[in-house]
Design a protein around this motif. Structure first.
Motif, PDB file in Angstrom:
ATOM      1  N   ILE A   1       0.879  -1.166   0.000  1.00  0.00           N
ATOM      2  CA  ILE A   1       0.000   0.000   0.000  1.00  0.00           C
ATOM      3  C   ILE A   1       0.915   1.214   0.000  1.00  0.00           C
ATOM      4  CG2 ILE A   1      -1.768   1.297   1.247  1.00  0.00           C
ATOM      5  CD1 ILE A   1      -2.592  -1.368   2.582  1.00  0.00           C
ATOM      6  N   THR A   2       0.701   2.121  -0.953  1.00  0.00           N
ATOM      7  CA  THR A   2       1.493   3.346  -1.034  1.00  0.00           C
ATOM      8  C   THR A   2       0.562   4.537  -0.914  1.00  0.00           C
ATOM      9  OG1 THR A   2       3.104   2.254  -2.483  1.00  0.00           O
ATOM     10  CG2 THR A   2       3.109   4.662  -2.450  1.00  0.00           C
ATOM     11  N   LEU A   3       0.829   5.397   0.062  1.00  0.00           N
ATOM     12  CA  LEU A   3       0.037   6.612   0.272  1.00  0.00           C
ATOM     13  C   LEU A   3       0.884   7.827  -0.065  1.00  0.00           C
ATOM     14  CD1 LEU A   3      -0.913   4.510   2.735  1.00  0.00           C
ATOM     15  CD2 LEU A   3      -2.365   6.436   3.226  1.00  0.00           C
ATOM     16  N   ALA A   4       0.283   8.796  -0.756  1.00  0.00           N
ATOM     17  CA  ALA A   4       0.958  10.050  -1.079  1.00  0.00           C
ATOM     18  C   ALA A   4       0.801  10.991   0.115  1.00  0.00           C
ATOM     19  CB  ALA A   4       0.363  10.669  -2.335  1.00  0.00           C
ATOM     20  N   VAL A   5       1.889  11.181   0.860  1.00  0.00           N
ATOM     21  CA  VAL A   5       1.842  11.973   2.091  1.00  0.00           C
ATOM     22  C   VAL A   5       2.889  13.087   2.040  1.00  0.00           C
ATOM     23  CG1 VAL A   5       0.831  10.176   3.540  1.00  0.00           C
ATOM     24  CG2 VAL A   5       3.311  10.267   3.244  1.00  0.00           C
ATOM     25  N   ALA A   6       2.946  13.787   0.916  1.00  0.00           N
ATOM     26  CA  ALA A   6       3.922  14.869   0.756  1.00  0.00           C
ATOM     27  C   ALA A   6       3.749  15.897   1.872  1.00  0.00           C
ATOM     28  CB  ALA A   6       3.741  15.534  -0.602  1.00  0.00           C
ATOM     29  N   GLY A   7       4.874  16.308   2.430  1.00  0.00           N
ATOM     30  CA  GLY A   7       4.857  17.307   3.490  1.00  0.00           C
ATOM     31  C   GLY A   7       4.780  16.724   4.883  1.00  0.00           C
ATOM     32  N   PHE A   8       4.527  15.427   5.014  1.00  0.00           N
ATOM     33  CA  PHE A   8       4.468  14.787   6.323  1.00  0.00           C
ATOM     34  C   PHE A   8       5.830  14.197   6.659  1.00  0.00           C
ATOM     35  CE2 PHE A   8       0.026  14.923   5.270  1.00  0.00           C
ATOM     36  CZ  PHE A   8      -0.630  15.030   6.482  1.00  0.00           C
ATOM     37  N   ALA A   9       6.292  14.462   7.877  1.00  0.00           N
ATOM     38  CA  ALA A   9       7.521  13.837   8.376  1.00  0.00           C
ATOM     39  C   ALA A   9       7.156  12.504   9.027  1.00  0.00           C
ATOM     40  CB  ALA A   9       8.190  14.755   9.388  1.00  0.00           C
ATOM     41  N   MET A  10       8.161  11.669   9.266  1.00  0.00           N
ATOM     42  CA  MET A  10       7.889  10.388   9.920  1.00  0.00           C
ATOM     43  C   MET A  10       7.216  10.590  11.274  1.00  0.00           C
ATOM     44  SD  MET A  10      10.905   7.691   8.870  1.00  0.00           S
ATOM     45  CE  MET A  10      11.746   7.928  10.361  1.00  0.00           C
ATOM     46  N   SER A  11       7.600  11.652  11.977  1.00  0.00           N
ATOM     47  CA  SER A  11       7.018  11.910  13.296  1.00  0.00           C
ATOM     48  C   SER A  11       5.554  12.359  13.210  1.00  0.00           C
ATOM     49  CB  SER A  11       7.844  12.961  14.037  1.00  0.00           C
ATOM     50  OG  SER A  11       7.855  14.172  13.300  1.00  0.00           O
TER      51      SER A  11
END
Length: 148
Positions: free
Chosen positions: A48-58
């Motif tokens: 599963i791949t989600l586009a989460v541009a701008g989100f850091a791992m934290s």
């Protein structure tokens, strides 16, 4: 009006949990953010791949709640920035996927604004079991002879 379930057939014993899983999937299916892909990565692998541009791992959390994989994202607003135009929203999200029994989450990684979650779908091994038939003496004690 009474709702008739496909799983109410007397020939489908013990499938009531499937109906609940389908209802959960239908409730979470109307979400549009973030966009995602599901791909097969081998005979037994899924991703599963989600586009989460701008989100850091934290900013991201992944949890497995019963058979439901839940991905949450929460970005904090940067109060020090003054935006003249803000087209990239810092918003929170929750995306849930109902997993079939036996599917295992093997890992996750974040790269180039994409969150990849690796899954393993083991092939079920056919099971054949002999059921013992006991002779009855006319009394019904409610016990069924089953090899254990």
């Amino acid at each position: 009006m009474t709702r008739v379930s496909v799983f109410s057939s007397p020939l489908l014993l013990g499938f009531d949990h499937m109906e609940r899983m389908i209802e959960r999937a239908a409730k979470s299916g109307g979400e549009g953010y973030p966009p995602y892909n599901i791909e097969q990565t081998g005979e037994d692998g899924l991703r599963i791949t989600l586009a989460v541009a701008g989100f850091a791992m934290s900013d991201l959390t992944i949890t497995l709640e019963d058979n439901q994989l839940v991905i949450r994202g929460r970005q904090a607003d940067d109060k020090d920035r003054l935006y003249l135009h803000r087209g990239i929203a810092a918003r929170q999200f929750q995306r849930a996927f109902v997993l079939a029994d036996g599917i295992q989450v093997t890992g996750a990684h974040l790269a180039n604004g994409l969150l990849h979650i690796e899954l393993l779908r083991p092939r079920p091994q056919p099971q054949v079991r002999q059921i013992q038939i006991n002779a009855g003496d006319g009394s019904d004690d409610g016990q069924i002879g089953v090899d254990r």
